[in-house]
Each structure stands twice: as C-alpha cells, then as structure tokens.
Design a protein around this motif. Sequence first.
Motif, PDB file in Angstrom:
ATOM      1  N   ALA A   1       0.829  -1.211   0.000  1.00 38.93           N
ATOM      2  CA  ALA A   1       0.000   0.000   0.000  1.00 38.93           C
ATOM      3  C   ALA A   1       0.864   1.262   0.000  1.00 38.93           C
ATOM      4  O   ALA A   1       0.503   2.263  -0.637  1.00 38.93           O
ATOM      5  N   LYS A   2       2.006   1.207   0.667  1.00 42.64           N
ATOM      6  CA  LYS A   2       2.887   2.369   0.743  1.00 42.64           C
ATOM      7  C   LYS A   2       3.732   2.529  -0.519  1.00 42.64           C
ATOM      8  O   LYS A   2       3.851   3.631  -1.063  1.00 42.64           O
ATOM      9  N   LYS A   3       4.292   1.423  -1.017  1.00 44.57           N
ATOM     10  CA  LYS A   3       5.238   1.499  -2.140  1.00 44.57           C
ATOM     11  C   LYS A   3       4.569   1.439  -3.511  1.00 44.57           C
ATOM     12  O   LYS A   3       5.057   2.029  -4.459  1.00 44.57           O
ATOM     13  N   LYS A   4       3.488   0.686  -3.618  1.00 45.22           N
ATOM     14  CA  LYS A   4       2.793   0.533  -4.904  1.00 45.22           C
ATOM     15  C   LYS A   4       1.276   0.630  -4.675  1.00 45.22           C
ATOM     16  O   LYS A   4       0.546  -0.343  -4.802  1.00 45.22           O
ATOM     17  N   PRO A   5       0.782   1.811  -4.334  1.00 45.34           N
ATOM     18  CA  PRO A   5      -0.640   1.964  -4.007  1.00 45.34           C
ATOM     19  C   PRO A   5      -1.580   1.503  -5.124  1.00 45.34           C
ATOM     20  O   PRO A   5      -2.677   1.018  -4.840  1.00 45.34           O
ATOM     21  N   ALA A   6      -1.133   1.584  -6.365  1.00 44.59           N
ATOM     22  CA  ALA A   6      -1.986   1.157  -7.476  1.00 44.59           C
ATOM     23  C   ALA A   6      -2.236  -0.351  -7.436  1.00 44.59           C
ATOM     24  O   ALA A   6      -3.249  -0.832  -7.961  1.00 44.59           O
ATOM     25  N   LEU A   7      -1.332  -1.111  -6.820  1.00 41.92           N
ATOM     26  CA  LEU A   7      -1.479  -2.568  -6.737  1.00 41.92           C
ATOM     27  C   LEU A   7      -2.197  -3.026  -5.464  1.00 41.92           C
ATOM     28  O   LEU A   7      -2.500  -4.209  -5.315  1.00 41.92           O
ATOM     29  N   ALA A   8      -2.460  -2.091  -4.568  1.00 42.60           N
ATOM     30  CA  ALA A   8      -3.002  -2.453  -3.252  1.00 42.60           C
ATOM     31  C   ALA A   8      -4.312  -3.228  -3.357  1.00 42.60           C
ATOM     32  O   ALA A   8      -4.511  -4.229  -2.668  1.00 42.60           O
ATOM     33  N   HIS A   9      -5.222  -2.794  -4.228  1.00 36.30           N
ATOM     34  CA  HIS A   9      -6.524  -3.457  -4.347  1.00 36.30           C
ATOM     35  C   HIS A   9      -6.350  -4.913  -4.805  1.00 36.30           C
ATOM     36  O   HIS A   9      -6.946  -5.825  -4.228  1.00 36.30           O
ATOM     37  N   GLU A  10      -5.557  -5.105  -5.843  1.00 38.46           N
ATOM     38  CA  GLU A  10      -5.318  -6.470  -6.333  1.00 38.46           C
ATOM     39  C   GLU A  10      -4.603  -7.314  -5.276  1.00 38.46           C
ATOM     40  O   GLU A  10      -4.895  -8.503  -5.107  1.00 38.46           O
ATOM     41  N   PHE A  11      -3.675  -6.692  -4.573  1.00 36.71           N
ATOM     42  CA  PHE A  11      -2.939  -7.418  -3.546  1.00 36.71           C
ATOM     43  C   PHE A  11      -3.894  -7.906  -2.450  1.00 36.71           C
ATOM     44  O   PHE A  11      -3.821  -9.061  -2.030  1.00 36.71           O
ATOM     45  N   VAL A  12      -4.779  -7.038  -2.022  1.00 39.12           N
ATOM     46  CA  VAL A  12      -5.743  -7.414  -0.977  1.00 39.12           C
ATOM     47  C   VAL A  12      -6.628  -8.549  -1.455  1.00 39.12           C
ATOM     48  O   VAL A  12      -6.910  -9.494  -0.706  1.00 39.12           O
ATOM     49  N   GLU A  13      -7.050  -8.491  -2.720  1.00 37.28           N
ATOM     50  CA  GLU A  13      -7.873  -9.583  -3.271  1.00 37.28           C
ATOM     51  C   GLU A  13      -7.132 -10.911  -3.217  1.00 37.28           C
ATOM     52  O   GLU A  13      -7.731 -11.946  -2.954  1.00 37.28           O
ATOM     53  N   LEU A  14      -5.842 -10.898  -3.474  1.00 36.55           N
ATOM     54  CA  LEU A  14      -5.036 -12.121  -3.404  1.00 36.55           C
ATOM     55  C   LEU A  14      -4.761 -12.552  -1.968  1.00 36.55           C
ATOM     56  O   LEU A  14      -4.712 -13.737  -1.657  1.00 36.55           O
ATOM     57  N   MET A  15      -4.561 -11.585  -1.098  1.00 35.45           N
ATOM     58  CA  MET A  15      -4.145 -11.899   0.259  1.00 35.45           C
ATOM     59  C   MET A  15      -5.277 -12.490   1.111  1.00 35.45           C
ATOM     60  O   MET A  15      -4.999 -13.266   2.026  1.00 35.45           O
ATOM     61  N   GLU A  16      -6.509 -12.145   0.828  1.00 44.79           N
ATOM     62  CA  GLU A  16      -7.600 -12.696   1.634  1.00 44.79           C
ATOM     63  C   GLU A  16      -7.654 -14.221   1.531  1.00 44.79           C
ATOM     64  O   GLU A  16      -7.627 -14.903   2.559  1.00 44.79           O
ATOM     65  N   PRO A  17      -7.675 -14.801   0.328  1.00 45.92           N
ATOM     66  CA  PRO A  17      -7.652 -16.265   0.281  1.00 45.92           C
ATOM     67  C   PRO A  17      -6.306 -16.842   0.738  1.00 45.92           C
ATOM     68  O   PRO A  17      -6.253 -17.929   1.303  1.00 45.92           O
ATOM     69  N   PHE A  18      -5.230 -16.080   0.520  1.00 45.79           N
ATOM     70  CA  PHE A  18      -3.924 -16.539   0.979  1.00 45.79           C
ATOM     71  C   PHE A  18      -3.891 -16.599   2.517  1.00 45.79           C
ATOM     72  O   PHE A  18      -3.297 -17.504   3.106  1.00 45.79           O
ATOM     73  N   GLY A  19      -4.556 -15.656   3.158  1.00 41.63           N
ATOM     74  CA  GLY A  19      -4.664 -15.668   4.622  1.00 41.63           C
ATOM     75  C   GLY A  19      -5.339 -16.932   5.116  1.00 41.63           C
ATOM     76  O   GLY A  19      -4.947 -17.505   6.136  1.00 41.63           O
ATOM     77  N   ASP A  20      -6.358 -17.392   4.374  1.00 40.32           N
ATOM     78  CA  ASP A  20      -7.013 -18.656   4.733  1.00 40.32           C
ATOM     79  C   ASP A  20      -6.031 -19.820   4.620  1.00 40.32           C
ATOM     80  O   ASP A  20      -6.015 -20.718   5.459  1.00 40.32           O
ATOM     81  N   ASP A  21      -5.222 -19.803   3.563  1.00 39.29           N
ATOM     82  CA  ASP A  21      -4.197 -20.850   3.400  1.00 39.29           C
ATOM     83  C   ASP A  21      -3.190 -20.810   4.547  1.00 39.29           C
ATOM     84  O   ASP A  21      -2.810 -21.852   5.087  1.00 39.29           O
ATOM     85  N   ILE A  22      -2.771 -19.615   4.911  1.00 43.54           N
ATOM     86  CA  ILE A  22      -1.821 -19.458   6.009  1.00 43.54           C
ATOM     87  C   ILE A  22      -2.419 -20.036   7.294  1.00 43.54           C
ATOM     88  O   ILE A  22      -1.764 -20.780   8.028  1.00 43.54           O
ATOM     89  N   ALA A  23      -3.648 -19.693   7.579  1.00 42.63           N
ATOM     90  CA  ALA A  23      -4.313 -20.186   8.791  1.00 42.63           C
ATOM     91  C   ALA A  23      -4.422 -21.709   8.765  1.00 42.63           C
ATOM     92  O   ALA A  23      -4.257 -22.382   9.781  1.00 42.63           O
ATOM     93  N   ARG A  24      -4.689 -22.267   7.605  1.00 42.20           N
ATOM     94  CA  ARG A  24      -4.812 -23.722   7.483  1.00 42.20           C
ATOM     95  C   ARG A  24      -3.465 -24.405   7.702  1.00 42.20           C
ATOM     96  O   ARG A  24      -3.361 -25.407   8.390  1.00 42.20           O
TER      97      ARG A  24
END
Length: 166
Positions: free
Chosen positions: A140-163
């Motif tokens: 979000a700080k270094k590449k704000p234009a990518l933040a939205h896409e990154f968040v979309e990827l990170m939500e399911p990735f967070g589930d994988d991390i938790a698993r």
Amino acid sequence: MAHGEEKVRAVRGSFVFDQLTLEAACALHGVPEATARRWKREAKQAGDDWDRAQAAQLLAGGGIEDIARQTLAAFVQQVQATTAALQADTTLAPDVKAKMLSSLADSFAKLMAGNRRLMPETDRLAVAMDVVKRMAEFVAKKKPALAHEFVELMEPFGDDIARVYG
C-alpha cells in the motif's frame, strides 16, 4: 467388595481419557478412592503409569493448548485492568508505578515465552499473519496502485496461512 477387571479399566479410562480426577472417576464408577489408588499404584509398578498416560492424552488431544490459550486470555485481561488501574491511581508515586509496570511486563514476557513453547503452531501462525499484514502495508505504501489487487489475493492466501499454521 471385589471389582472385576472391567471396573478397573472403566476407572482408568475415565481418569486417563476423560481427564477426570481420580476422585471423580471413583464416584462415577462407584469405586472407593482407596481401591482406585491401590489399582493406580499396582498398575504403575507393572509399568502402566496412569498419571503419565493422562498427561500424554492431554497433550495429544490439544488440551494443553486450550489451557495455555485460556491462561493467556485471562492474563491479558488482568494486564489491561491493572494498567488501567495504575493509570487512574493518583496516589502512587511515578517510580512505584514504573516498577509495577516493569514487573507486569516481565511476567507477560515470561508467559509469552512459555506459550511459544506450549503452542508453537499458534506462535508460527501469529508470525505468519504479521508478515502478511506487513506485506500489505508495504504494498500500500510502495505501490498503491497494486493495493486493491494485492488485498484480493491476500484474503484467500490468509485462509491458506491459517490452514497451514493454525
């Protein structure tokens, strides 16, 4: 009154697998405590340590992690309440407050170190989730234009991390 082997197994099972106290297991199965203590002692002499079996069952069942989580949660609540009380207390000298807070912080650090040993998976999950959070902040700080896409990827990735770690 003589009890059969089935009764011995029932008391042992309640003690070891159901995690009852010996007294509670005796009450459940209608066996005098002195008799169960004798069974337990004789079993230990024969190589069947009921206390070790109970502890192993507790660890295998994840019970120790539940206890550690409950202890940590209760301690954190006490830390918050104590800190608030210290801040509100106008009668204590600043150096006394500082000593009390230092002691509280030391106790908290010791509890956390113990929990890391008891709950390595929980500790690993906390670190992994912190890394994910920090990566999101970095993007979000270094590449704000990518933040939205990154968040979309990170939500399911967070589930994988938790698993994987949880």
